[in-house]
Structures are given as C-alpha cells and as structure tokens.
Design a protein around this motif. Structure first.
Motif, PDB file in Angstrom:
ATOM      1  N   ALA A  59       1.041  -1.225   0.002  1.00  0.00           N
ATOM      2  CA  ALA A  59       0.095   0.152   0.404  1.00  0.00           C
ATOM      3  C   ALA A  59       0.915   1.388  -0.203  1.00  0.00           C
ATOM      4  O   ALA A  59       2.264   1.484   0.706  1.00  0.00           O
ATOM      5  CB  ALA A  59      -0.940  -0.100   1.226  1.00  0.00           C
ATOM      6  N   VAL A  60       0.315   2.545  -0.219  1.00  0.00           N
ATOM      7  CA  VAL A  60       0.928   4.305  -0.286  1.00  0.00           C
ATOM      8  C   VAL A  60      -0.586   4.313   0.181  1.00  0.00           C
ATOM      9  O   VAL A  60      -1.497   5.234  -0.543  1.00  0.00           O
ATOM     10  CB  VAL A  60       1.817   4.032  -1.706  1.00  0.00           C
ATOM     11  CG1 VAL A  60       0.959   4.288  -2.912  1.00  0.00           C
ATOM     12  CG2 VAL A  60       2.460   5.492  -0.961  1.00  0.00           C
ATOM     13  N   ILE A  61      -0.064   5.501   1.171  1.00  0.00           N
ATOM     14  CA  ILE A  61      -0.685   6.900   0.809  1.00  0.00           C
ATOM     15  C   ILE A  61      -0.439   8.142   0.204  1.00  0.00           C
ATOM     16  O   ILE A  61       0.183   8.339   0.732  1.00  0.00           O
ATOM     17  CB  ILE A  61      -1.168   6.437   2.750  1.00  0.00           C
ATOM     18  CG1 ILE A  61      -1.347   4.789   3.153  1.00  0.00           C
ATOM     19  CG2 ILE A  61      -1.976   8.016   3.441  1.00  0.00           C
ATOM     20  CD1 ILE A  61      -0.886   4.947   4.417  1.00  0.00           C
ATOM     21  N   PHE A  62      -1.423   8.984   0.034  1.00  0.00           N
ATOM     22  CA  PHE A  62      -1.773   9.726  -0.385  1.00  0.00           C
ATOM     23  C   PHE A  62      -1.810  10.942   1.080  1.00  0.00           C
ATOM     24  O   PHE A  62      -2.714  10.484   1.098  1.00  0.00           O
ATOM     25  CB  PHE A  62      -1.847  10.277  -1.671  1.00  0.00           C
ATOM     26  CG  PHE A  62      -1.132   9.397  -2.229  1.00  0.00           C
ATOM     27  CD1 PHE A  62       0.309   9.885  -3.161  1.00  0.00           C
ATOM     28  CD2 PHE A  62      -1.475   8.147  -2.721  1.00  0.00           C
ATOM     29  CE1 PHE A  62       0.679   8.837  -3.770  1.00  0.00           C
ATOM     30  CE2 PHE A  62      -1.027   7.506  -4.054  1.00  0.00           C
ATOM     31  CZ  PHE A  62       0.258   7.938  -4.806  1.00  0.00           C
ATOM     32  N   GLU A  63      -0.991  12.029   0.884  1.00  0.00           N
ATOM     33  CA  GLU A  63      -1.749  12.673   2.071  1.00  0.00           C
ATOM     34  C   GLU A  63      -1.403  13.891   2.325  1.00  0.00           C
ATOM     35  O   GLU A  63      -0.109  14.528   1.842  1.00  0.00           O
ATOM     36  CB  GLU A  63      -1.494  12.541   3.810  1.00  0.00           C
ATOM     37  CG  GLU A  63      -2.157  11.497   4.296  1.00  0.00           C
ATOM     38  CD  GLU A  63      -3.538  11.961   5.098  1.00  0.00           C
ATOM     39  OE1 GLU A  63      -3.482  12.915   4.963  1.00  0.00           O
ATOM     40  OE2 GLU A  63      -4.311  10.739   4.818  1.00  0.00           O
ATOM     41  N   ASP A  64      -2.375  14.776   3.324  1.00  0.00           N
ATOM     42  CA  ASP A  64      -1.832  16.496   3.111  1.00  0.00           C
ATOM     43  C   ASP A  64      -1.722  16.690   3.776  1.00  0.00           C
ATOM     44  O   ASP A  64      -1.544  18.197   4.898  1.00  0.00           O
ATOM     45  CB  ASP A  64      -3.153  17.669   2.382  1.00  0.00           C
ATOM     46  CG  ASP A  64      -3.783  17.155   2.682  1.00  0.00           C
ATOM     47  OD1 ASP A  64      -4.453  16.366   3.254  1.00  0.00           O
ATOM     48  OD2 ASP A  64      -4.836  17.968   2.187  1.00  0.00           O
ATOM     49  N   SER A  65      -2.305  15.829   5.099  1.00  0.00           N
ATOM     50  CA  SER A  65      -2.865  16.138   6.516  1.00  0.00           C
ATOM     51  C   SER A  65      -1.984  15.556   7.656  1.00  0.00           C
ATOM     52  O   SER A  65      -1.588  14.805   7.375  1.00  0.00           O
ATOM     53  CB  SER A  65      -3.842  16.226   6.599  1.00  0.00           C
ATOM     54  OG  SER A  65      -4.433  14.711   7.457  1.00  0.00           O
ATOM     55  N   PRO A 120       1.587  18.558  -0.020  1.00  0.00           N
ATOM     56  CA  PRO A 120       0.855  19.515   1.106  1.00  0.00           C
ATOM     57  C   PRO A 120      -0.020  20.031  -0.002  1.00  0.00           C
ATOM     58  O   PRO A 120      -0.145  20.431  -1.516  1.00  0.00           O
ATOM     59  CB  PRO A 120       2.119  20.344   0.918  1.00  0.00           C
ATOM     60  CG  PRO A 120       3.555  19.541   0.506  1.00  0.00           C
ATOM     61  CD  PRO A 120       3.061  18.712  -0.296  1.00  0.00           C
ATOM     62  N   ASP A 121      -1.258  20.287   0.733  1.00  0.00           N
ATOM     63  CA  ASP A 121      -2.217  21.562   0.181  1.00  0.00           C
ATOM     64  C   ASP A 121      -1.858  22.767   1.060  1.00  0.00           C
ATOM     65  O   ASP A 121      -0.693  23.748  -0.084  1.00  0.00           O
ATOM     66  CB  ASP A 121      -3.179  21.179   1.427  1.00  0.00           C
ATOM     67  CG  ASP A 121      -4.297  21.756   0.385  1.00  0.00           C
ATOM     68  OD1 ASP A 121      -4.674  22.342  -0.407  1.00  0.00           O
ATOM     69  OD2 ASP A 121      -5.552  22.349   1.102  1.00  0.00           O
ATOM     70  N   LEU A 122      -2.341  23.782   1.952  1.00  0.00           N
ATOM     71  CA  LEU A 122      -1.789  24.790   2.347  1.00  0.00           C
ATOM     72  C   LEU A 122      -0.608  25.022   3.118  1.00  0.00           C
ATOM     73  O   LEU A 122       0.675  25.619   3.126  1.00  0.00           O
ATOM     74  CB  LEU A 122      -3.061  25.493   3.403  1.00  0.00           C
ATOM     75  CG  LEU A 122      -4.275  25.511   2.604  1.00  0.00           C
ATOM     76  CD1 LEU A 122      -5.693  26.209   3.011  1.00  0.00           C
ATOM     77  CD2 LEU A 122      -4.147  26.725   1.100  1.00  0.00           C
ATOM     78  N   LEU A 123      -0.313  23.648   4.112  1.00  0.00           N
ATOM     79  CA  LEU A 123       0.652  23.555   4.991  1.00  0.00           C
ATOM     80  C   LEU A 123       2.092  22.680   4.845  1.00  0.00           C
ATOM     81  O   LEU A 123       1.513  21.814   4.485  1.00  0.00           O
ATOM     82  CB  LEU A 123       0.021  23.638   6.678  1.00  0.00           C
ATOM     83  CG  LEU A 123      -0.853  23.897   7.103  1.00  0.00           C
ATOM     84  CD1 LEU A 123      -0.987  23.560   8.488  1.00  0.00           C
ATOM     85  CD2 LEU A 123      -0.120  25.372   7.361  1.00  0.00           C
ATOM     86  N   VAL A 153       7.664   8.256   1.797  1.00  0.00           N
ATOM     87  CA  VAL A 153       8.637   7.823   0.747  1.00  0.00           C
ATOM     88  C   VAL A 153       8.669   9.425  -0.036  1.00  0.00           C
ATOM     89  O   VAL A 153       9.965   9.638  -0.852  1.00  0.00           O
ATOM     90  CB  VAL A 153       7.737   6.978  -0.299  1.00  0.00           C
ATOM     91  CG1 VAL A 153       8.015   6.899  -0.829  1.00  0.00           C
ATOM     92  CG2 VAL A 153       7.408   6.201   1.014  1.00  0.00           C
ATOM     93  N   ALA A 154       8.112  10.834  -0.155  1.00  0.00           N
ATOM     94  CA  ALA A 154       8.734  11.620  -1.132  1.00  0.00           C
ATOM     95  C   ALA A 154       7.377  12.616  -0.619  1.00  0.00           C
ATOM     96  O   ALA A 154       6.157  12.263   0.390  1.00  0.00           O
ATOM     97  CB  ALA A 154       8.103  11.211  -2.330  1.00  0.00           C
ATOM     98  N   VAL A 155       8.531  13.670  -1.167  1.00  0.00           N
ATOM     99  CA  VAL A 155       6.839  15.297  -1.035  1.00  0.00           C
ATOM    100  C   VAL A 155       6.864  15.505  -2.636  1.00  0.00           C
ATOM    101  O   VAL A 155       7.618  16.011  -3.410  1.00  0.00           O
ATOM    102  CB  VAL A 155       7.993  16.087   0.122  1.00  0.00           C
ATOM    103  CG1 VAL A 155       6.934  17.275   0.725  1.00  0.00           C
ATOM    104  CG2 VAL A 155       7.502  15.607   1.534  1.00  0.00           C
ATOM    105  N   LEU A 156       5.908  15.114  -2.578  1.00  0.00           N
ATOM    106  CA  LEU A 156       5.566  15.922  -4.725  1.00  0.00           C
ATOM    107  C   LEU A 156       4.446  17.401  -4.784  1.00  0.00           C
ATOM    108  O   LEU A 156       3.720  17.371  -3.232  1.00  0.00           O
ATOM    109  CB  LEU A 156       4.424  15.087  -5.036  1.00  0.00           C
ATOM    110  CG  LEU A 156       5.366  13.277  -4.441  1.00  0.00           C
ATOM    111  CD1 LEU A 156       4.187  12.600  -5.580  1.00  0.00           C
ATOM    112  CD2 LEU A 156       6.683  13.377  -5.648  1.00  0.00           C
ATOM    113  N   PRO A 157       4.748  17.854  -5.420  1.00  0.00           N
ATOM    114  CA  PRO A 157       3.921  18.733  -5.460  1.00  0.00           C
ATOM    115  C   PRO A 157       2.375  19.003  -6.024  1.00  0.00           C
ATOM    116  O   PRO A 157       1.727  19.531  -5.868  1.00  0.00           O
ATOM    117  CB  PRO A 157       4.726  20.004  -6.455  1.00  0.00           C
ATOM    118  CG  PRO A 157       5.598  19.356  -6.919  1.00  0.00           C
ATOM    119  CD  PRO A 157       5.736  17.868  -6.243  1.00  0.00           C
ATOM    120  N   SER A 158       2.117  17.747  -6.570  1.00  0.00           N
ATOM    121  CA  SER A 158       1.195  17.380  -7.067  1.00  0.00           C
ATOM    122  C   SER A 158       0.325  16.342  -7.120  1.00  0.00           C
ATOM    123  O   SER A 158       1.590  14.761  -6.951  1.00  0.00           O
ATOM    124  CB  SER A 158       0.650  17.790  -8.294  1.00  0.00           C
ATOM    125  OG  SER A 158       0.822  17.887  -9.641  1.00  0.00           O
TER     126      SER A 158
END
Length: 122
Positions: free
Chosen positions: A71-77, A95-98, A109-114
């Motif tokens: 599994a992999v989770i995509f999260e913004d919070s 990330p969304d706002l923060l 695993v990564a921080v992606l712009p979109s």
C-alpha cells in the motif's frame, strides 16, 4: 484526475480514507464527480479512532487484504501523515496549505507538489 485515471486504467485499487462522516464523504464525492474512480470508500464512521490513530489505514488494509508493503498513502494533513506512519505504510505527502515538518518529510517516501507527479512512482 490524472493520477486517478492512471490508477484505474492499470487496475490499481484506490480507496478514499477520510476521518469525515460517511454522509459528508458521499456529499463531497458526488459534488466533485469522482466516485467511479475509487474501488472503495472508508469514512470515520467505519473505525473507532480517527486520524492520527492508524485505525482507518489498518481497516483499509483489512478490507483490501493487503499488507502494509503493498500500500501507499497520499496525504496532505499532519494527522493523516501520522496515521499512515503509525500503520507502517509508505506515505507520500502532497501538501495543501501547510508544508510538512522536516521530520515528517524525512519519514515519508516523497513530498510531491501534486498528485499528478505521483504517476512516475508507478
């Protein structure tokens, strides 16, 4: 939408896991028109403890008969990132706002712009 279309075309299971109630989840996906892109929907009503507890992600693993390694989770919070990490599932932060803390970014695993940028991971 690009990521959802890609995952659906490649028959990769896709679940929404939200701390929101089922009613709010259903209203939101109806308004956005994305229900058909998901294999399943899991709301805060389906678990005893909401994020940052890992319950919702552990429940998703049970529902899909998947291991954390599959599994992999995509999260913004922050609470969602903490929940994913506590469930020992790979987390990709979008990330969304923060922006995530440096510590959370290191654990992901990564921080992606979109989300569209995640297609290259598959």
């Amino acid at each position: 939408m690009e990521l959802l279309k890609f995952l659906k075309q490649h028959d990769i299971k896709r679940f929404i896991t939200t701390s929101s109630t089922r009613d709010i989840l259903m209203l939101n996906i109806k308004n956005v028109g994305i229900k058909d892109y998901f294999t399943g929907l899991i709301s805060g009503d389906d678990v005893s403890n909401n994020k940052p507890a890992p319950d919702i992600y552990l429940h998703a693993l049970d529902v899909t008969n998947a291991s954390p390694e599959e599994a992999v989770i995509f999260e913004d919070s922050t609470s969602g990132i903490e929940a994913g990490l506590a469930a020992n599932i790979d987390v990709v932060i979008v990330p969304d706002l923060l922006q995530p803390s440096k510590e959370m970014a290191k654990q992901s695993v990564a921080v992606l712009p979109s989300l569209a940028d995640a297609i290259a991971m598959f």
